[in-house]
Design a protein around this motif. Structure first.
Motif, short mmCIF file in Angstrom:
data_model
loop_
_atom_site.label_atom_id
_atom_site.label_comp_id
_atom_site.label_asym_id
_atom_site.label_seq_id
_atom_site.Cartn_x
_atom_site.Cartn_y
_atom_site.Cartn_z
N TRP A 472 0.81 -1.20 0.00
CA TRP A 472 0.00 0.00 0.00
C TRP A 472 0.85 1.26 0.00
O TRP A 472 1.85 1.36 0.73
CB TRP A 472 -0.90 0.02 1.24
N LEU A 474 1.89 4.58 1.40
CA LEU A 474 1.69 5.11 2.75
C LEU A 474 2.76 6.14 3.06
O LEU A 474 3.94 5.95 2.74
CB LEU A 474 1.77 3.98 3.78
N LEU A 517 -4.98 -1.65 7.00
CA LEU A 517 -4.80 -1.44 5.56
C LEU A 517 -5.26 -2.67 4.78
O LEU A 517 -5.89 -2.55 3.72
CB LEU A 517 -3.34 -1.12 5.25
#
Length: 524
Positions: A472, A474, A517
């Motif tokens: 992800w 981030l 997440l």
């Protein structure tokens, strides 16, 4: 299987503000997208007028807010005025909250501007050439995508485009929605109206009392551009083809005005109000007027569509780039359809309030009490919509409430935001809410920290070094202690914010961030 002439990740059908915003957002994410529109160029008609605070926050993230504001009216035009005729005095007035003056809850101020000034700025926000003059006439759904059949741009020309996903932003009379057989619910058609664009010198009645719109008993007047130009709109007369439009406009100016209107363009249109039964079918997603239309009073429609695009595009990017599963797209309808329903109710309220003011005035004139001060309790709510613009709560699988389990959806896909909107906005960092605006430094807001990534706000960034391993995008953002306290985090709490600026979860312990997440993106 149809043979495609070209392929793209996302096909956007419709080149208005919503489609153009989606194109700009997808370009920011690096997602290939092709926009097509049956028109051969951007519309020259002024159409929508109000860009609210939330839309300007979105445009700030795209680097466009300054350019849009520079061509808009100054803040003093953020007001509505009611008059018997344009040449008469006000009998009621109200400020547009977040337009007339800055509000402390946002780093930006909304603006009054014409749609034909907004769209060129949006068009220039992406490099991919748009496909103007190409009309969608057919649609085939496949397991791994859709194939769109397009006519144009040359007469008799026909082509096929294969896309992983199709975003339909093709207006209230959406061809895509019709081809999919998606129904709508709501009042439907509210009446036929006409907009007349004209030139005239109206400064003697308006220069010292500027407004974004002047309501009169014989139609409404709107200044179009800071340098000049006007529009009048009102109900379409039965003999519209034979109407003397300069005379119609001059009647609304008032007796003895002595001003001739130089009519430039006339457009007839139908005001509609509905919400689509579904915002998604398979790989096709509806946004803007294709998904919902509302009465124009209050300036909610275009802005709701821009928020649709902002909500949807990061989810499309996640699925297409592999850090989210397709189930994430289910959260789009779960989050935005309830907002559309609340927006429709508020727009209807706005319309009724405006009509009530004019009806009351006509009754005062009829009974000879027009000299009495006009009571306007409606002004406390009219355009006072920060609760709806900034305060909605998303409830879906893309939000983890307290306790860490994602929201489910109701039987019709709706989960909220009933009960948490209104005229007033109370900032909150609860999951599902828009991240509150706080200044992190000179000219830099907490909203500016959000972008093509999830943002982890923390008062203790050292805890997040090295960064979290995972697919992800981030970023970790340090919060001053006073900001952490204002958000209810304390010295150890953390706030996970989605790319669209809405709070995804509160992070409370070791391992919680990774699990959050994974749950939000469906990759658990």
């Amino acid at each position: 299987m149809p043979v495609a002439d070209a392929e793209t990740a996302v096909l956007i059908v419709g080149g208005g503000p919503v489609g153009l915003t989606a194109r700009a957002l997808l370009a920011r994410w690096g997602v290939p997208a092709l926009l097509v529109d049956r028109r051969r160029e951007l519309s020259p008609f002024p159409r929508s007028r109000l860009v609210n605070v939330r839309s300007m926050e979105i445009f700030r993230g795209l680097g466009l807010a300054g350019r849009i504001a520079a061509r808009a009216f100054p803040p003093e035009y953020g007001r509505v005025r009611f008059r018997d005729a344009l040449s008469g005095p006000d009998f009621a007035t109200a400020a547009m909250t977040g337009i007339r003056a800055p509000v402390p809850e946002s780093p930006v101020t909304g603006v009054v501007t014409s749609q034909d000034r907004l769209e060129p700025a949006l068009l220039g926000a992406a490099d991919t050439p748009p496909g103007f003059g190409r009309e969608l006439v057919g649609l085939t759904e496949e397991p791994d995508g859709v194939v769109a059949l397009l006519d144009g741009p040359e007469p008799g020309a026909r082509s096929r485009i294969r896309a992983r996903y199709l975003l339909a932003a093709d207006g209230a009379h959406s061809t895509v929605r019709r081809l999919l057989g998606i129904g709508t619910g709501g009042p439907g058609e509210l009446g036929a109206f006409t907009t007349v664009v004209f030139d005239a010198d109206l400064g003697r009645w308006c220069a010292r009392q500027p407004a974004g719109v002047y309501f009169t008993a014989h139609g409404s007047f709107l200044p179009l551009y800071p340098e000049g130009g006007w529009a009048w709109f009102g109900p379409t007369p039965e003999d519209a083809d034979a109407a003397d439009w300069p005379a119609v406009v001059e009647r609304a100016l008032g007796p003895g005005a002595g001003v001739r209107a130089d009519v430039l363009r006339v457009q007839h249109w139908v005001m509609t109000a509905f919400v689509a039964d579904r915002f998604r079918r398979g790989r096709v997603l509806l946004a803007g007027d294709a998904a919902h239309t509302v009465p124009i009073i209050g300036g909610l429609g275009m802005n709701a569509g821009i928020a649709d695009a902002h909500n949807l595009c990061w989810k499309l990017a996640g699925v297409l780039q592999g850090w989210a599963l397709p189930a994430l797209l289910d959260s789009y309808e779960a989050e935005r359809r309830p907002v559309a329903r609340v927006t429709l109710r508020q727009a209807v309220v706005n319309t009724r309030l405006a009509a009530r003011v004019l009806d009351r005035r006509r009754e005062q004139l009829r009974t000879g009490t027009a000299a009495a001060p006009a009571e306007a309790p409606w002004s406390e709510r009219y355009f006072a919509q920060l609760g709806l613009v900034l305060g909605v709560t998303y409830r879906s699988g893309a939000v983890l409430p307290a306790g860490g389990r994602a929201h489910g959806t109701g039987p019709d896909g709706d989960t909220g935001p009933d009960g948490d909107t209104g005229p007033d906005y109370v900032p909150s960092a609860d999951p599902g809410r828009r991240m509150p605006h706080l200044w992190l430094g000179p000219g830099r807001s907490t909203l500016d920290a959000c972008g093509e990534w999830f943002t982890l706000f923390t008062a203790d960034p050292a805890r997040r070094s090295p960064p979290l391993a995972g697919p992800w995008p981030l970023r970790v953002e340090a919060l001053p202690a006073e900001s952490a306290d204002a958000l209810g985090l304390g010295p150890r709490g953390e706030l996970l914010v989605r790319p669209d600026g809405h709070v995804a979860a509160r992070i409370t312990g070791a391992g919680t961030l990774h699990r959050a997440l994974a749950a939000l993106t469906g990759t658990a």
